[in-house]
Scaffold this motif. Structure first.
Motif, mmCIF file in Angstrom:
data_model
loop_
_atom_site.group_PDB
_atom_site.id
_atom_site.type_symbol
_atom_site.label_atom_id
_atom_site.label_comp_id
_atom_site.label_asym_id
_atom_site.label_seq_id
_atom_site.Cartn_x
_atom_site.Cartn_y
_atom_site.Cartn_z
ATOM 1 N N GLU A 86 29.081 44.098 42.730
ATOM 2 C CA GLU A 86 28.309 43.606 43.872
ATOM 3 C C GLU A 86 28.489 42.100 44.052
ATOM 4 O OE1 GLU A 86 26.822 45.437 46.120
ATOM 5 O OE2 GLU A 86 27.550 47.181 44.999
ATOM 6 N N ALA A 87 28.623 41.366 42.951
ATOM 7 C CA ALA A 87 28.796 39.907 43.043
ATOM 8 C C ALA A 87 30.159 39.538 43.589
ATOM 9 C CB ALA A 87 28.582 39.269 41.672
ATOM 10 N N ALA A 88 31.219 40.182 43.096
ATOM 11 C CA ALA A 88 32.578 39.829 43.509
ATOM 12 C C ALA A 88 33.528 40.973 43.161
ATOM 13 C CB ALA A 88 33.031 38.525 42.845
ATOM 14 N N PRO A 89 33.762 41.885 44.092
ATOM 15 C CA PRO A 89 34.633 43.030 43.801
ATOM 16 C C PRO A 89 36.010 42.649 43.284
ATOM 17 C CG PRO A 89 33.482 43.349 45.879
ATOM 18 C CD PRO A 89 33.199 41.949 45.445
ATOM 19 N N GLU A 90 36.574 41.548 43.782
ATOM 20 C CA GLU A 90 37.921 41.178 43.358
ATOM 21 C C GLU A 90 37.966 40.711 41.908
ATOM 22 O OE1 GLU A 90 40.488 40.194 47.328
ATOM 23 O OE2 GLU A 90 39.831 38.513 46.108
ATOM 24 N N THR A 91 36.859 40.220 41.396
ATOM 25 C CA THR A 91 36.837 39.804 39.998
ATOM 26 C C THR A 91 36.942 41.011 39.080
ATOM 27 O OG1 THR A 91 35.556 37.797 40.440
ATOM 28 C CG2 THR A 91 35.465 38.681 38.202
ATOM 29 N N ILE A 92 36.140 42.029 39.314
ATOM 30 C CA ILE A 92 36.161 43.202 38.434
ATOM 31 C C ILE A 92 37.447 43.992 38.627
ATOM 32 C CG2 ILE A 92 34.852 44.633 40.072
ATOM 33 C CD1 ILE A 92 33.519 45.964 37.683
ATOM 34 N N ARG A 93 37.995 43.969 39.826
ATOM 35 C CA ARG A 93 39.221 44.735 40.100
ATOM 36 C C ARG A 93 40.392 44.226 39.268
ATOM 37 N NH1 ARG A 93 38.979 44.722 45.645
ATOM 38 N NH2 ARG A 93 37.713 46.601 45.475
ATOM 39 N N TYR A 94 40.394 42.945 38.933
ATOM 40 C CA TYR A 94 41.511 42.352 38.204
ATOM 41 C C TYR A 94 41.193 42.104 36.734
ATOM 42 C CZ TYR A 94 44.045 41.594 42.546
ATOM 43 O OH TYR A 94 44.722 41.798 43.732
ATOM 44 N N ASN A 95 40.019 42.487 36.275
ATOM 45 C CA ASN A 95 39.624 42.175 34.901
ATOM 46 C C ASN A 95 39.935 43.342 33.975
ATOM 47 O OD1 ASN A 95 37.520 42.096 32.557
ATOM 48 N ND2 ASN A 95 37.582 40.021 33.349
ATOM 49 N N GLY A 96 40.790 43.123 32.993
ATOM 50 C CA GLY A 96 41.206 44.189 32.093
ATOM 51 C C GLY A 96 40.082 44.748 31.252
ATOM 52 N N TYR A 97 39.138 43.903 30.825
ATOM 53 C CA TYR A 97 38.024 44.395 30.015
ATOM 54 C C TYR A 97 37.168 45.366 30.815
ATOM 55 C CZ TYR A 97 39.181 40.587 26.819
ATOM 56 O OH TYR A 97 39.826 39.739 25.956
ATOM 57 N N ALA A 98 36.878 44.999 32.061
ATOM 58 C CA ALA A 98 36.070 45.872 32.906
ATOM 59 C C ALA A 98 36.780 47.194 33.160
ATOM 60 C CB ALA A 98 35.767 45.171 34.233
#
Length: 417
Positions: free
Chosen positions: A374-386
């Motif tokens: 919800e805060a920033a979809p592009e951050t989670i989309r590119y984060n390997g841990y997530a």
């Protein structure tokens, strides 16, 4: 090796389908589960494994490898020439344009009115503001970067007075720094390294302490994130830059103090990666004292260093030390809402989710990743841990958790809708 042991797919060259079957069975995954993770049918997986269909294309290979949680694509293909780190996210649609701008040589006839450093600095400030406020921050800065890179290169090329040339180099270094935020976790590590090194060279040419500190901070991160073989290089860059900045701090502006604080925390981050608990927390304590010297509302636009970020940094230290209970304790103390940057707030939520996962609370981890999205979809989309947590919980035995993880996986782009 006993006759009933699972074969090693690397003992002898085997067909792609056989390799896929071996790796799927090692994960304890049915054909139907794997098929659901990649948006295909169980019969499709069966036909691939039996060699009735050709090996799929690169996009499907990436989906299969992610679903099987294989870190390197060559483990699935059996081909060393197809090695790829699957902790890297997808390529952004604007990656090609940014790459072309970085690789272009600003040669030719002099331009009628070369860009001025002060005008570029204002555009750069607007770009940083857009990055912090936008949920699709990569899209926003990806659209701005090609022109910024070209104009900053031209400003350096056509600067006449030495002072103007140094000012232009400072802007160019920071444009390259912004580029690194766009390029991080994308499938072009050589471009990221090229930009990081160019940023450092331009910063040194500028002779500006703040610019040098920012470029060194990012270069140290590039080394640390490359793996344990580069930890020493990350430490050397961090310490040499702190040795340079420390004598300047008594009379320094807030931005120089902030970048020194960010570098101090980076030393602790690397120590945590090494498993050095006491050293990691000692650096965090020092960085927290430095943050306390800054005005309460201050927020550094590049490093995020501030009083508000120290709680998030504490979560990161605990997670990197694999201390699940401490991660959760720090997560409970840290207030994500005080972080003004949307992508940095999302990153903090991901770190919190890692802590909950370490502590055996996967339901809370998935809920926290929802907040990151919800805060920033592009951050989670590119984060390997997530991505790793989501893929793990997609296979959960709990129906409700599996459903929520699958829904998030579809939104992030890990599963077909």
């Amino acid at each position: 090796m006993s006759s009933d042991a699972t074969p090693d797919p690397y003992d002898h060259p085997v067909a792609f389908g056989q390799r896929l079957k071996i790796l799927r069975e090692r994960r304890g995954m049915t054909r139907e589960v794997l098929a659901g993770l990649v948006g295909m049918s169980g019969s499709w997986v069966k036909r691939v494994e039996l060699g009735q269909l050709q090996a799929p294309g690169l996009d499907m290979l990436m989906r299969l490898a992610q679903a099987l949680r294989i870190r390197d694509l060559s483990e699935l293909t059996g081909r060393p020439d197809m090695s790829a780190d699957l902790f890297i996210g997808p390529g952004h649609p604007r990656l090609a344009a940014v790459r072309a701008a970085v690789d272009a040589l600003p040669l030719g006839a002099p331009v009628a009115a070369p860009p001025r450093a002060e005008h570029l600095a204002a555009r750069l400030a607007a770009a940083w503001a857009a990055r912090h406020s936008a949920p699709d921050h990569r899209e926003k800065i990806g659209a701005l970067l090609p022109d910024l890179i070209r104009d900053a290169q031209l400003a350096v090329q056509y600067a006449e007075a030495p002072a103007d040339w140094r000012a232009a180099q400072a802007v160019l270094a920071e444009v390259y720094s912004l580029s690194q935020f766009f390029l991080a976790y994308q499938p072009d590590s050589s471009l990221l390294w090229r930009v990081a090194e160019r940023s450092m060279v331009a910063a040194q040419q500028s002779t500006d302490p703040h610019t040098i500190g920012v470029s060194a901070w990012l270069l140290a991160q590039a080394h640390r994130d490359t793996g344990p073989d580069h930890y020493d290089a990350a430490d050397d860059i961090t310490q040499q830059t702190l040795d340079y900045l420390t004598p300047l701090l008594p009379d320094a502006a807030d931005d120089v103090l902030a970048v020194a604080g960010a570098l101090t925390f980076e030393a602790g981050y690397t120590a945590a990666r090494r498993g050095e608990t006491a050293t990691a927390w000692r650096y965090w304590d020092t960085a927290k004292d430095m943050a306390a010297q800054l005005p309460a509302p201050y927020y550094h636009p590049v490093t995020s260093f501030s009083q508000a970020i120290m709680g998030a940094h504490a979560v990161t230290v605990a997670v990197e030390l694999h201390a699940g209970r401490e991660s959760v304790r720090q997560a409970a103390r840290a207030d994500a809402d005080t972080i003004p940057s949307r992508p940095r707030r999302a990153r903090h939520r991901i770190e919190q989710a890692r802590g909950y996962q370490l502590d055996g609370q996967p339901d809370v981890a998935i809920a926290t990743l929802d907040q990151a999205y919800e805060a920033a979809p592009e951050t989670i989309r590119y984060n390997g841990y997530a991505r790793a947590i989501i893929l793990e919980e997609v296979e959960s035995k709990g129906a409700d958790r599996r459903r929520r993880a699958s829904e998030l996986a579809v939104r992030v782009g890990l599963l077909a809708a």
